[in-house]
Every structure is written in structure tokens, then in C-alpha cells.
Design a protein around this motif. Structure first.
Motif, PDB file in Angstrom:
ATOM      1  N   PRO A  52     -18.109  12.689 -14.321  1.00 45.54           N
ATOM      2  CA  PRO A  52     -17.207  13.148 -13.262  1.00 45.54           C
ATOM      3  C   PRO A  52     -18.004  13.490 -12.004  1.00 45.54           C
ATOM      4  N   ALA A  53     -17.384  13.355 -10.855  1.00 42.01           N
ATOM      5  CA  ALA A  53     -18.059  13.563  -9.570  1.00 42.01           C
ATOM      6  C   ALA A  53     -18.575  14.990  -9.402  1.00 42.01           C
ATOM      7  N   ASP A  54     -17.943  15.962 -10.012  1.00 36.61           N
ATOM      8  CA  ASP A  54     -18.334  17.359  -9.822  1.00 36.61           C
ATOM      9  C   ASP A  54     -19.465  17.818 -10.744  1.00 36.61           C
ATOM     10  N   CYS A  55     -20.164  16.907 -11.405  1.00 33.68           N
ATOM     11  CA  CYS A  55     -21.238  17.272 -12.334  1.00 33.68           C
ATOM     12  C   CYS A  55     -22.621  17.259 -11.691  1.00 33.68           C
ATOM     13  N   LEU A  56     -22.724  16.947 -10.437  1.00 28.93           N
ATOM     14  CA  LEU A  56     -24.035  16.820  -9.804  1.00 28.93           C
ATOM     15  C   LEU A  56     -24.842  18.113  -9.867  1.00 28.93           C
ATOM     16  N   SER A  57     -24.188  19.253  -9.835  1.00 31.97           N
ATOM     17  CA  SER A  57     -24.900  20.532  -9.852  1.00 31.97           C
ATOM     18  C   SER A  57     -25.373  20.925 -11.252  1.00 31.97           C
ATOM     19  N   ASP A  58     -24.981  20.179 -12.255  1.00 33.27           N
ATOM     20  CA  ASP A  58     -25.343  20.511 -13.627  1.00 33.27           C
ATOM     21  C   ASP A  58     -26.665  19.898 -14.088  1.00 33.27           C
ATOM     22  N   GLY A  59     -27.350  19.203 -13.205  1.00 36.59           N
ATOM     23  CA  GLY A  59     -28.610  18.557 -13.575  1.00 36.59           C
ATOM     24  C   GLY A  59     -29.619  19.554 -14.118  1.00 36.59           C
ATOM     25  N   MET A  60     -30.519  19.053 -14.977  1.00 32.19           N
ATOM     26  CA  MET A  60     -31.502  19.928 -15.624  1.00 32.19           C
ATOM     27  C   MET A  60     -32.727  19.115 -15.992  1.00 32.19           C
ATOM     28  N   ASP A  61     -33.901  19.721 -15.812  1.00 30.60           N
ATOM     29  CA  ASP A  61     -35.136  19.103 -16.286  1.00 30.60           C
ATOM     30  C   ASP A  61     -35.528  19.825 -17.572  1.00 30.60           C
ATOM     31  N   PHE A  62     -35.391  19.145 -18.687  1.00 30.55           N
ATOM     32  CA  PHE A  62     -35.674  19.753 -19.980  1.00 30.55           C
ATOM     33  C   PHE A  62     -37.159  19.742 -20.320  1.00 30.55           C
ATOM     34  N   LYS A  63     -37.948  19.070 -19.518  1.00 33.22           N
ATOM     35  CA  LYS A  63     -39.409  19.029 -19.653  1.00 33.22           C
ATOM     36  C   LYS A  63     -39.876  18.455 -20.994  1.00 33.22           C
ATOM     37  N   ILE A  64     -39.662  17.166 -21.151  1.00 33.04           N
ATOM     38  CA  ILE A  64     -40.166  16.491 -22.354  1.00 33.04           C
ATOM     39  C   ILE A  64     -41.696  16.613 -22.352  1.00 33.04           C
ATOM     40  N   PRO A  65     -42.313  16.885 -23.482  1.00 30.04           N
ATOM     41  CA  PRO A  65     -43.773  17.068 -23.527  1.00 30.04           C
ATOM     42  C   PRO A  65     -44.537  15.862 -22.962  1.00 30.04           C
ATOM     43  N   LYS A  66     -45.615  16.153 -22.267  1.00 30.43           N
ATOM     44  CA  LYS A  66     -46.423  15.098 -21.643  1.00 30.43           C
ATOM     45  C   LYS A  66     -46.954  14.098 -22.655  1.00 30.43           C
ATOM     46  N   GLU A  67     -47.317  14.577 -23.856  1.00 36.27           N
ATOM     47  CA  GLU A  67     -47.863  13.640 -24.836  1.00 36.27           C
ATOM     48  C   GLU A  67     -46.817  12.641 -25.322  1.00 36.27           C
ATOM     49  N   ILE A  68     -45.557  12.950 -25.146  1.00 36.03           N
ATOM     50  CA  ILE A  68     -44.495  12.014 -25.515  1.00 36.03           C
ATOM     51  C   ILE A  68     -44.343  10.970 -24.403  1.00 36.03           C
ATOM     52  N   LYS A  69     -44.469  11.414 -23.164  1.00 35.42           N
ATOM     53  CA  LYS A  69     -44.391  10.483 -22.026  1.00 35.42           C
ATOM     54  C   LYS A  69     -45.581   9.537 -21.998  1.00 35.42           C
ATOM     55  N   HIS A  70     -46.743  10.044 -22.384  1.00 32.60           N
ATOM     56  CA  HIS A  70     -48.001   9.271 -22.333  1.00 32.60           C
ATOM     57  C   HIS A  70     -48.699   9.385 -23.694  1.00 32.60           C
ATOM     58  N   PRO A  71     -48.264   8.585 -24.661  1.00 34.83           N
ATOM     59  CA  PRO A  71     -48.727   8.771 -26.052  1.00 34.83           C
ATOM     60  C   PRO A  71     -50.030   8.069 -26.416  1.00 34.83           C
ATOM     61  N   GLN A  72     -50.964   7.974 -25.508  1.00 38.39           N
ATOM     62  CA  GLN A  72     -52.202   7.232 -25.784  1.00 38.39           C
ATOM     63  C   GLN A  72     -52.981   7.799 -26.969  1.00 38.39           C
ATOM     64  N   GLN A  73     -52.938   9.099 -27.209  1.00 40.77           N
ATOM     65  CA  GLN A  73     -53.787   9.707 -28.226  1.00 40.77           C
ATOM     66  C   GLN A  73     -53.239   9.565 -29.646  1.00 40.77           C
ATOM     67  N   PHE A  74     -52.017   9.083 -29.801  1.00 40.10           N
ATOM     68  CA  PHE A  74     -51.431   9.011 -31.134  1.00 40.10           C
ATOM     69  C   PHE A  74     -51.916   7.789 -31.905  1.00 40.10           C
ATOM     70  N   GLN A  75     -52.201   7.991 -33.193  1.00 38.85           N
ATOM     71  CA  GLN A  75     -52.450   6.882 -34.111  1.00 38.85           C
ATOM     72  C   GLN A  75     -51.091   6.381 -34.590  1.00 38.85           C
ATOM     73  N   LYS A  76     -51.077   5.240 -35.247  1.00 43.27           N
ATOM     74  CA  LYS A  76     -49.822   4.640 -35.721  1.00 43.27           C
ATOM     75  C   LYS A  76     -48.987   5.623 -36.541  1.00 43.27           C
ATOM     76  N   GLU A  77     -49.622   6.247 -37.525  1.00 46.29           N
ATOM     77  CA  GLU A  77     -48.897   7.139 -38.426  1.00 46.29           C
ATOM     78  C   GLU A  77     -48.338   8.337 -37.679  1.00 46.29           C
ATOM     79  N   HIS A  78     -49.112   8.877 -36.750  1.00 38.60           N
ATOM     80  CA  HIS A  78     -48.652  10.026 -35.978  1.00 38.60           C
ATOM     81  C   HIS A  78     -47.535   9.627 -35.032  1.00 38.60           C
TER      82      HIS A  78
END
Length: 190
Positions: A52-78
Motif C-alpha cells: 500500500p502507498a502509505d507503507c513508506l514510513s514503515d521501512g526498517m534496516d534489520f542489519k543482516i550480519p556482514k558474514e552473511i552478506k560476504h561469506p568468504q570465510q565459510f567452508q562448505k559444511e558451515h
């Protein structure tokens, strides 16, 4: 009759190669399955409700962890374990989605069925076989930060009394989660 040492060594090398091949094939299969599943989930999320048009003020940054955004350090199993945890938490967030106005109940049920299937597949093939490492990783910093991220999402929904606008914001956030899941899935490549 004793087999020559060279023959036994060749058998060991071949069996190791076959084991690696099976393992590599498993991760490639998991990768393809997860990419397809993520695409289906994103498509279903797009169908779940409108903004709906009136939802613009409801935005939120939930702050996903950086390691999830940039997962270079993870091994396959992890990476598989992190994906499993993300799918599980997304599933739990969506448990409330079926009862909210503006959401297509069938779409949410289909989405949850896909998530459940992927969790079962990951648990059966990788996560369930981690053993003691699974227990250690369940309390690692990346997983605890990830859990806090999903708590923020659920707290936001509660604070907004599960309004249509709040669900739209969360829906958009979950849509991006599948983008990050695909980044983690890339760790399955050899």
C-alpha cells in the motif's frame, strides 16, 4: 593369496577418488537444488501481497550480519549450516504470515513447503552429519548474530502488530535473504 601392494594402493586411491567425486557431486546437486528453491521462494514472495502507498514510513534496516552478506570465510559444511539456520528462521517468521490480511494463504503454504523440503535435504545430507561440530557451530558468533537478526524481524512485526505494511517490509527483507542464501550456496562449488 596376497595382493600386491601396488594393487592395494591403487584400490585405495580409486576409492578415495570415488568418495571425493560423490561428495563433490552431492554439493553440486545441493547447490543446484538450493538455487532453484531460492528462485521459487522469491517468486512466491513476490506473489504474497502488495505494498500500500502509505507503507513508506514503515521501512526498517534489520542489519543482516556482514558474514552473511560476504561469506568468504565459510567452508562448505558451515555454509550449509548457515543456510539451514536461515531457512529455519524464515520458516518460523512465515508461520505467522498465514493469518495476516493481504497474504495469499496458498502462496505462504507453498513457500513453507519449499523451505521445509530444503531444510530436510540439508539436514539429511550435511547438517545432521556434522556431529559435535554442529553443536559448536550452533553457538558460533555468526550463528548468534544471525539469530539476533531474525529476532529483530519478529520483534518488528510484533511492535507493528503484524500490520500489512510491516509484513510488506518483512517480505522485502526475506526476499533479499534468498539472494544471500545463493551467495552462501556458491561455497558449494569446487
Amino acid at each position: 593369496m596376497a595382493l600386491p601392494l601396488a594393487f592395494l594402493l591403487a584400490l585405495v586411491v580409486l576409492s578415495c577418488k570415488n568418495t571425493c567425486s560423490l561428495c563433490c557431486d552431492l554439493y553440486n546437486l545441493l547447490r543446484l537444488q538450493q538455487i532453484n528453491s531460492s528462485a521459487e521462494c522469491q517468486k512466491l514472495l513476490e506473489q504474497s501481497n502488495g505494498r500500500p502507498a502509505d507503507c513508506l514510513s514503515d521501512g526498517m534496516d534489520f542489519k543482516i550480519p556482514k558474514e552473511i552478506k560476504h561469506p568468504q570465510q565459510f567452508q562448505k559444511e558451515h555454509a550449509a549450516f548457515v543456510i539451514y539456520e536461515m531457512l529455519k528462521d524464515i520458516f518460523h517468521v512465515l508461520e505467522r504470515g498465514c493469518t495476516n490480511p493481504g497474504w495469499n494463504e496458498t502462496v505462504v503454504k507453498d513457500l513453507r513447503a519449499i523451505l521445509n523440503h530444503q531444510m530436510d535435504l540439508l539436514n539429511t545430507t550435511v547438517v545432521g552429519k556434522l556431529g559435535e561440530e554442529h553443536k559448536t557451530w550452533a553457538y558460533s558468533s555468526p550463528i548468534l548474530r544471525l539469530k539476533s537478526y531474525y529476532v529483530r524481524i519478529r520483534t518488528y512485526l510484533e511492535a507493528k502488530e503484524y500490520s500489512s505494511c510491516a509484513w510488506r517490509v518483512v517480505r522485502d527483507e526475506l526476499y533479499w535473504n534468498f539472494f544471500f542464501i545463493n551467495r552462501l550456496t556458491d561455497k558449494f562449488q569446487n
